[in-house]
Scaffold this active site. Structure first.
Site, PDB file in Angstrom:
ATOM      1  N   SER A 190       0.768  -1.414   0.293  1.00 16.05           N
ATOM      2  CA  SER A 190      -0.133  -0.239  -0.087  1.00 16.05           C
ATOM      3  C   SER A 190       0.912   1.142  -0.442  1.00 16.05           C
ATOM      4  O   SER A 190       0.738   2.175  -0.447  1.00 16.05           O
ATOM      5  CB  SER A 190      -1.036  -0.466   1.423  1.00 16.05           C
ATOM      6  OG  SER A 190      -1.594   1.018   1.303  1.00 16.05           O
ATOM      7  N   ALA A 223      -1.916   1.234   9.954  1.00 21.56           N
ATOM      8  CA  ALA A 223      -0.840  -0.470  10.304  1.00 21.56           C
ATOM      9  C   ALA A 223      -1.227  -0.651   9.389  1.00 21.56           C
ATOM     10  O   ALA A 223      -2.118  -0.930   7.821  1.00 21.56           O
ATOM     11  CB  ALA A 223      -2.034  -1.534  11.214  1.00 21.56           C
ATOM     12  N   PRO A 224      -0.648  -2.262   8.110  1.00 18.03           N
ATOM     13  CA  PRO A 224       0.766  -2.210   9.154  1.00 18.03           C
ATOM     14  C   PRO A 224       2.106  -1.139   9.062  1.00 18.03           C
ATOM     15  O   PRO A 224       2.862  -0.767   9.666  1.00 18.03           O
ATOM     16  CB  PRO A 224       1.237  -3.210   8.900  1.00 18.03           C
ATOM     17  CG  PRO A 224       0.952  -3.169   7.321  1.00 18.03           C
ATOM     18  CD  PRO A 224      -0.397  -2.566   7.072  1.00 18.03           C
ATOM     19  N   GLY A 225       1.737   0.131   8.372  1.00 16.14           N
ATOM     20  CA  GLY A 225       2.449   1.733   8.391  1.00 16.14           C
ATOM     21  C   GLY A 225       3.321   1.630   6.908  1.00 16.14           C
ATOM     22  O   GLY A 225       4.150   2.402   6.692  1.00 16.14           O
ATOM     23  N   GLY A 226       2.459   1.583   5.337  1.00 15.80           N
ATOM     24  CA  GLY A 226       3.018   1.743   4.544  1.00 15.80           C
ATOM     25  C   GLY A 226       3.232   3.185   4.110  1.00 15.80           C
ATOM     26  O   GLY A 226       3.878   3.851   3.756  1.00 15.80           O
ATOM     27  N   ASP A 242      -4.149   3.671  14.567  1.00 18.00           N
ATOM     28  CA  ASP A 242      -4.570   1.879  14.586  1.00 18.00           C
ATOM     29  C   ASP A 242      -4.636   1.406  15.860  1.00 18.00           C
ATOM     30  O   ASP A 242      -3.202   1.642  16.559  1.00 18.00           O
ATOM     31  CB  ASP A 242      -3.525   1.407  13.117  1.00 18.00           C
ATOM     32  CG  ASP A 242      -4.558   0.947  12.330  1.00 18.00           C
ATOM     33  OD1 ASP A 242      -5.014  -0.300  13.092  1.00 18.00           O
ATOM     34  OD2 ASP A 242      -4.871   1.274  11.692  1.00 18.00           O
ATOM     35  N   ASP A 279      -6.370   5.881   5.603  1.00 15.13           N
ATOM     36  CA  ASP A 279      -6.844   4.732   4.745  1.00 15.13           C
ATOM     37  C   ASP A 279      -7.504   3.886   5.564  1.00 15.13           C
ATOM     38  O   ASP A 279      -7.034   3.071   4.925  1.00 15.13           O
ATOM     39  CB  ASP A 279      -5.287   4.096   4.105  1.00 15.13           C
ATOM     40  CG  ASP A 279      -4.768   3.562   3.399  1.00 15.13           C
ATOM     41  OD1 ASP A 279      -6.263   3.482   2.459  1.00 15.13           O
ATOM     42  OD2 ASP A 279      -4.631   2.564   3.296  1.00 15.13           O
ATOM     43  N   LYS A 308     -12.952   4.316   0.220  1.00 19.27           N
ATOM     44  CA  LYS A 308     -13.546   2.853  -1.250  1.00 19.27           C
ATOM     45  C   LYS A 308     -14.253   3.177  -1.532  1.00 19.27           C
ATOM     46  O   LYS A 308     -15.985   3.238  -0.536  1.00 19.27           O
ATOM     47  CB  LYS A 308     -13.673   2.011   0.185  1.00 19.27           C
ATOM     48  CG  LYS A 308     -12.104   2.038   1.502  1.00 19.27           C
ATOM     49  CD  LYS A 308     -11.296   2.186   0.666  1.00 19.27           C
ATOM     50  CE  LYS A 308      -9.772   1.586   1.762  1.00 19.27           C
ATOM     51  NZ  LYS A 308      -8.966   1.741   1.836  1.00 19.27           N
TER      52      LYS A 308
HETATM   53  C1  LIG Z   1      -6.443  -0.259   4.669  1.00 23.36           C
HETATM   54  S1  LIG Z   1      -4.982  -0.218   6.153  1.00 23.36           S
HETATM   55  C2  LIG Z   1      -4.089   0.669   5.652  1.00 23.36           C
HETATM   56  C3  LIG Z   1      -3.107   0.358   5.398  1.00 23.36           C
HETATM   57  C4  LIG Z   1      -1.647   1.575   5.321  1.00 23.36           C
HETATM   58  N1  LIG Z   1      -2.297   2.746   4.850  1.00 23.36           N
HETATM   59  C5  LIG Z   1      -0.806   0.982   5.340  1.00 23.36           C
HETATM   60  O1  LIG Z   1      -0.191   1.454   4.164  1.00 23.36           O
HETATM   61  O2  LIG Z   1      -0.407  -0.030   5.796  1.00 23.36           O
HETATM   62  C6  LIG Z   1      -6.527   0.096   7.031  1.00 23.36           C
HETATM   63  C7  LIG Z   1      -6.237   0.239   8.265  1.00 23.36           C
HETATM   64  O3  LIG Z   1      -7.600   0.869   9.116  1.00 23.36           O
HETATM   65  C8  LIG Z   1      -7.525   0.675  10.072  1.00 23.36           C
HETATM   66  N2  LIG Z   1      -8.735   1.075  10.676  1.00 23.36           N
HETATM   67  C9  LIG Z   1     -10.335   0.804  10.657  1.00 23.36           C
HETATM   68  N3  LIG Z   1     -10.865   1.668  11.079  1.00 23.36           N
HETATM   69  C10 LIG Z   1     -10.428   2.612  11.919  1.00 23.36           C
HETATM   70  C11 LIG Z   1     -10.168   3.247  12.772  1.00 23.36           C
HETATM   71  N4  LIG Z   1     -11.849   3.750  13.123  1.00 23.36           N
HETATM   72  N5  LIG Z   1      -9.297   4.080  13.295  1.00 23.36           N
HETATM   73  C12 LIG Z   1      -8.250   3.720  12.858  1.00 23.36           C
HETATM   74  N6  LIG Z   1      -7.780   2.529  12.182  1.00 23.36           N
HETATM   75  C13 LIG Z   1      -9.064   1.821  11.890  1.00 23.36           C
HETATM   76  C14 LIG Z   1      -7.359  -0.564  10.523  1.00 23.36           C
HETATM   77  O4  LIG Z   1      -6.934  -1.003  11.419  1.00 23.36           O
HETATM   78  C15 LIG Z   1      -6.328  -1.473   9.409  1.00 23.36           C
HETATM   79  O5  LIG Z   1      -5.145  -1.439  10.211  1.00 23.36           O
END
Ligand SMILES: C[S@@+](CC[C@H](N)C(=O)[O-])C[C@H]1O[C@@H](n2cnc3c(N)ncnc32)[C@H](O)[C@@H]1O
Length: 370
Positions: A190, A223-226, A242, A279, A308
């Site tokens: 990501s 998470a995971p941090g990209g 996150d 994200d 999304k």
């Molecule tokens: C698609 S992943 C993110 C990937 C991230 N951008 C990366 O590059 O690794 C979506 C993340 O949104 C988090 N998430 C969903 N709803 C959330 C909320 N209300 N507050 C904080 N994090 C949330 C999920 O735990 C998940 O880790």
């Protein structure tokens, strides 16, 4: 003499032809051009056919590339060659290009982004250099950066559509596909999405101003941090929000603080940060409202976020998100810039850049709460 436009050639992610067609139609009608989209399901290509022909530059300026979300690439369609003979496809093509009466700065060979079209790769590698040499010898292809690009869209090896675009009014990448290398140590693929967004949605000036060491970024749904990785690499401090775990290597950079909280309620411990990125997998309307609120109230200077999209009515949903953002800025009559694009690294989503505009720096694509 200048080439005349038959329509537009639009390349998109296969499966998004209805959205690509709909936005081309809206854009053309808004510019007073009547026409119709023609496409096939999962073809990755839309031809928008004008009812009348007119000068290609007028057609281009009326349908600016930056106003399109679902088209990865768009050129003004000026000619079609069908049933090209297998024994000599080059001669009719060169003659057709010569007949356009346009000098060009480069050639882009294009196909749809489908498995079937990819089989043309070997043929194009041999064919295009031959065409380039012939056009250079005729002084039609000149090594000048400000001349138009000639797009050769190959439906197959016997049908070629000729398109034109000016530099700066089309994607700088062939077929609008940003081929980025996956950085070593990045926590997720990501990461490429944010890297592409910086390139596709921002100007060079904006990147220089905002991607500087020492600035602060908030990453909601990190998470995971990209995405956090992209900032940490550039020396920005990141609040990574996150409840899920972040990659150890990212924490070890010392640039990232992991905040276990709900991204909808959390507030940064600073009055203003440079960046908000988001994200989180959530309804697009909720994300649009959240991000608009951060930017409109000045808690961040700029934001990049993912919307999304639902399986159905994706175009309508995007329109609704735009309206939500617009109404948030209208409250104080502020101006803002909003750029949205379905990036190559996006799937069922689009990525947006939003920033408030200060009256002395109005870019050409500003929107205004008036
Ligand atoms: C698609 S992943 C993110 C990937 C991230 N951008 C990366 O590059 O690794 C979506 C993340 O949104 C988090 N998430 C969903 N709803 C959330 C909320 N209300 N507050 C904080 N994090 C949330 C999920 O735990 C998940 O880790």
């Amino acid at each position: 003499m200048s080439a005349t436009a038959k329509g537009l050639i639009l390349l998109c992610r296969p499966g998004f032809e209805p959205e690509c067609s709909a936005e081309a139609d809206v854009l053309a009608k808004r510019a007073g051009i009547s026409g119709k989209p023609r496409t096939e399901t999962n073809s990755g290509c839309v031809h928008y056919v004008f009812d009348e022909i007119f000068d290609w530059k007028l057609a281009q300026d009326a349908t600016p590339f930056h106003a399109l979300v679902f088209a990865r690439q768009r050129s003004v369609w000026v000619e079609r060659l069908s049933d090209l003979p297998t024994e000599d496809r080059a001669t009719p093509l060169i003659e057709a290009i010569e007949a356009l009466g346009v000098q060009i700065g480069r050639i882009e060979a294009e196909t749809a982004d489908t498995n079937e079209a990819k089989t043309l790769g070997g043929f194009l590698k041999r064919f295009i250099p031959h065409i380039e040499r012939a056009l250079s010898a005729r002084r039609i292809l000149r090594n000048k950066a400000d001349l138009p690009t000639l797009h050769l869209y190959f439906k197959d090896s016997s049908q070629i559509d000729l398109g034109l675009s000016d530099p700066g009014n089309a994607s700088p990448w062939p077929m609008g596909i940003a081929r980025l290398r996956m950085p070593r140590n990045a926590p997720s693929r990501s990461t490429l999405k944010l890297a592409e967004a910086f390139d596709a949605l921002m100007t060079e000036d904006e990147r220089v101003q905002s991607l500087r060491a020492g600035l602060y970024a908030v990453d909601l749904g990190a998470a995971p941090g990209g995405w956090s990785f992209q900032f940490a690499e550039r020396g920005l401090h990141v609040f990574a929000v996150d409840n899920g775990p972040l990659a150890d290597a990212l924490i070890q950079t010392g640039m990232v603080e992991h905040v276990k909280a709900d991204g909808f309620n959390w507030r940064a411990p600073r009055k203003q940060v440079e960046w908000l990125v988001c994200d989180m997998v959530e309804q697009p309307g909720r994300i649009a409202q959240l991000v608009a609120d951060w930017v409109a109230t000045g808690r961040c200077k700029r934001a990049i976020f993912n919307l999304k999209l639902p399986m159905k009515k994706r175009f309508d949903e995007l329109k609704r998100c735009r309206q939500l953002i617009d109404s948030r800025f209208k409250v104080h009559g502020d101006s803002y810039v909003l750029r949205i694009r379905q990036l190559y690294h996006d799937r069922e989503e689009v990525t947006a850049y939003l920033a408030k505009i200060h009256p002395h720096t109005l870019p050409s694509d500003k929107q205004s709460g008036r």
